[in-house]
Design a protein around this motif. Structure first.
Motif, PDB file in Angstrom:
ATOM      1  N   ARG B  91       0.791  -1.228   0.000  1.00  0.00           N
ATOM      2  CA  ARG B  91       0.000   0.000   0.000  1.00  0.00           C
ATOM      3  C   ARG B  91       0.818   1.271   0.000  1.00  0.00           C
ATOM      4  NH1 ARG B  91      -5.259  -0.130   0.660  1.00  0.00           N
ATOM      5  NH2 ARG B  91      -6.205  -2.039   1.465  1.00  0.00           N
ATOM      6  N   SER B 142       5.707 -10.352 -10.623  1.00  0.00           N
ATOM      7  CA  SER B 142       4.596 -11.299 -10.448  1.00  0.00           C
ATOM      8  C   SER B 142       4.256 -11.460  -8.962  1.00  0.00           C
ATOM      9  CB  SER B 142       4.937 -12.647 -11.085  1.00  0.00           C
ATOM     10  OG  SER B 142       5.868 -13.366 -10.306  1.00  0.00           O
ATOM     11  N   LYS B 144       4.784  -9.121  -6.532  1.00  0.00           N
ATOM     12  CA  LYS B 144       4.173  -7.885  -6.036  1.00  0.00           C
ATOM     13  C   LYS B 144       2.712  -7.771  -6.460  1.00  0.00           C
ATOM     14  CE  LYS B 144       6.656  -4.017  -6.035  1.00  0.00           C
ATOM     15  NZ  LYS B 144       7.530  -3.513  -4.959  1.00  0.00           N
ATOM     16  N   LEU B 145       2.439  -8.133  -7.707  1.00  0.00           N
ATOM     17  CA  LEU B 145       1.052  -8.037  -8.170  1.00  0.00           C
ATOM     18  C   LEU B 145       0.167  -9.012  -7.399  1.00  0.00           C
ATOM     19  CD1 LEU B 145      -1.104  -6.899 -10.055  1.00  0.00           C
ATOM     20  CD2 LEU B 145      -0.503  -8.689 -11.702  1.00  0.00           C
ATOM     21  N   ARG B 149      -3.061  -7.978  -5.158  1.00  0.00           N
ATOM     22  CA  ARG B 149      -4.409  -8.474  -5.466  1.00  0.00           C
ATOM     23  C   ARG B 149      -4.994  -9.288  -4.307  1.00  0.00           C
ATOM     24  NH1 ARG B 149      -6.156  -7.338 -10.726  1.00  0.00           N
ATOM     25  NH2 ARG B 149      -7.643  -9.024 -10.856  1.00  0.00           N
ATOM     26  N   ILE B 152      -4.763  -5.909  -1.073  1.00  0.00           N
ATOM     27  CA  ILE B 152      -5.477  -4.653  -1.338  1.00  0.00           C
ATOM     28  C   ILE B 152      -6.856  -4.929  -1.920  1.00  0.00           C
ATOM     29  CG2 ILE B 152      -5.492  -2.461  -2.621  1.00  0.00           C
ATOM     30  CD1 ILE B 152      -2.531  -2.349  -2.497  1.00  0.00           C
ATOM     31  N   HIS B 153      -6.898  -5.791  -2.940  1.00  0.00           N
ATOM     32  CA  HIS B 153      -8.152  -5.955  -3.670  1.00  0.00           C
ATOM     33  C   HIS B 153      -9.008  -7.124  -3.195  1.00  0.00           C
ATOM     34  CE1 HIS B 153      -6.682  -2.902  -6.348  1.00  0.00           C
ATOM     35  NE2 HIS B 153      -5.622  -3.605  -6.647  1.00  0.00           N
ATOM     36  N   GLU B 155      -8.841 -10.000  -4.118  1.00  0.00           N
ATOM     37  CA  GLU B 155      -9.141 -10.760  -5.335  1.00  0.00           C
ATOM     38  C   GLU B 155      -8.749 -12.225  -5.161  1.00  0.00           C
ATOM     39  OE1 GLU B 155     -10.049 -10.626  -9.602  1.00  0.00           O
ATOM     40  OE2 GLU B 155     -10.531  -9.470  -7.824  1.00  0.00           O
ATOM     41  N   PHE B 156      -7.696 -12.451  -4.394  1.00  0.00           N
ATOM     42  CA  PHE B 156      -7.180 -13.791  -4.114  1.00  0.00           C
ATOM     43  C   PHE B 156      -7.337 -14.096  -2.634  1.00  0.00           C
ATOM     44  CE2 PHE B 156      -3.663 -13.154  -7.508  1.00  0.00           C
ATOM     45  CZ  PHE B 156      -4.433 -13.767  -8.474  1.00  0.00           C
ATOM     46  N   THR B 164      -0.988 -18.961  -7.580  1.00  0.00           N
ATOM     47  CA  THR B 164      -0.824 -18.197  -8.814  1.00  0.00           C
ATOM     48  C   THR B 164       0.657 -17.961  -9.109  1.00  0.00           C
ATOM     49  OG1 THR B 164      -2.969 -17.120  -8.621  1.00  0.00           O
ATOM     50  CG2 THR B 164      -1.327 -15.969  -9.953  1.00  0.00           C
ATOM     51  N   SER B 167       2.408 -21.339  -9.899  1.00  0.00           N
ATOM     52  CA  SER B 167       2.046 -21.810 -11.238  1.00  0.00           C
ATOM     53  C   SER B 167       2.778 -21.009 -12.311  1.00  0.00           C
ATOM     54  CB  SER B 167       0.530 -21.696 -11.447  1.00  0.00           C
ATOM     55  OG  SER B 167       0.216 -21.813 -12.823  1.00  0.00           O
ATOM     56  N   PHE B 168       2.842 -19.691 -12.131  1.00  0.00           N
ATOM     57  CA  PHE B 168       3.540 -18.856 -13.109  1.00  0.00           C
ATOM     58  C   PHE B 168       5.006 -19.278 -13.226  1.00  0.00           C
ATOM     59  CE2 PHE B 168       6.020 -14.894 -13.977  1.00  0.00           C
ATOM     60  CZ  PHE B 168       5.705 -14.835 -15.324  1.00  0.00           C
TER      61      PHE B 168
END
Lengths: 187, 187
Positions: B91, B142, B144-145, B149, B152-153, B155-156, B164, B167-168
């Motif tokens: 943040r 990868s 940091k994103l 997510r 902050i979001h 999303e995960f 994620t 896997s990447f």
């Protein structure tokens, strides 16, 4: 965009935006519910311009393997050509739930776009059938970091930012590209 | 960390930190020049704990190909186990030049660490001789994103964030791993 760049998003009251716009308050509110909506519109236009540049590039480059790499050059050159928008994009994370929502919409649209292009490559038999959503995340993550190291930290010149992302995708492509006749690779 | 999490870094005056610490003002300033130094110390400890966890993992896993992927699980689990520090890390970008400097030091140390490990793999003949600094950037990007997510979001879930990133790196490893006898790949 000028005010946000000069004063910072949080330090820019809606009043300043209206005063600089040359329009009246009621006109402003006919187009934008609030300051967040202005930020959202700026980011949306920026995203559209990136997508548009990529689509234009697609019309001249049919090869999916070349596209996978060179698309990133097109994307990064849009960032390089728009330092104010790039700064807004890189600096605003975590400032408020509204801003985070705008940025997330940008990222979601980009992820979706990446994912669809990867999927197309797999369906065409050009790309290996790897888990694509994590790859789309890795792509976006590498772009965001390069932008922030350019525009926030001054670690990269614009050109180095572009080249770093392109080089990374060249390496990523080594594993992504299905070599015809190559043995299946355990993943 | 408690105050930064609850009130935000910018909204936490040094006074609050001193009051909560149970020590006097002069004691505080013997250890920290200012608030930034407190943030820097928190991030440094966090980074050290990540590096330490990775080193511990290295003692039980000798294979470089497995390490390349599973190290990221170890790293992401440190983030997952430390939501307050992860939030601070995700943040705080762009809030002030001092904070950006702290975050950049964290990222630089991580990039350096990644780069050295990649270099080791190349020198051992296990990894292809690809441009490594851009790969180190892609790895950090990868991570940091995924953290942002998650924290902050929302999303995960923590687990999805870990998976994620892992896997990447599994996909990235397909191209990175030198297959013995495989033809040299143009990059």
């Amino acid at each position: 965009l000028e005010l946000f760049s000069r004063q910072g998003y949080l330090q820019t009251p809606v009043r300043d935006i209206i005063d600089c716009s040359g329009f009246g308050t009621s006109t402003f509110y006919r187009f934008f519910a609030n300051k967040e909506a202005v930020l959202a519109a700026l980011l949306q236009d920026f995203l559209d311009s990136i997508m548009e540049a990529v689509r234009r590039y697609y019309t001249v480059e049919p090869r999916l393997d070349v596209r996978f790499i060179e698309t990133k050059r097109v994307v990064m050159e849009r960032f390089a050509a728009n330092p104010e928008l790039s700064a807004l994009y890189a600096r605003s994370h975590g400032l408020s739930p509204g801003i985070d929502r705008c940025l997330k919409e940008f990222d979601d649209a980009f992820l979706e776009f990446s994912y669809r292009n990867l999927r197309h490559g797999v369906l065409q038999g050009e790309f290996r059938d790897l888990p694509l959503l994590p790859i789309a995340h890795g792509i976006l993550g590498s772009i965001k970091l390069a932008v922030s190291r350019w525009i926030i930290h001054g670690e990269f010149t614009a050109e180095e930012m572009v080249e770093t992302v392109v080089s990374f995708h060249r390496s990523l492509a080594v594993g992504l590209l299905a070599e015809r006749g190559a043995p299946a690779i355990e993943t």
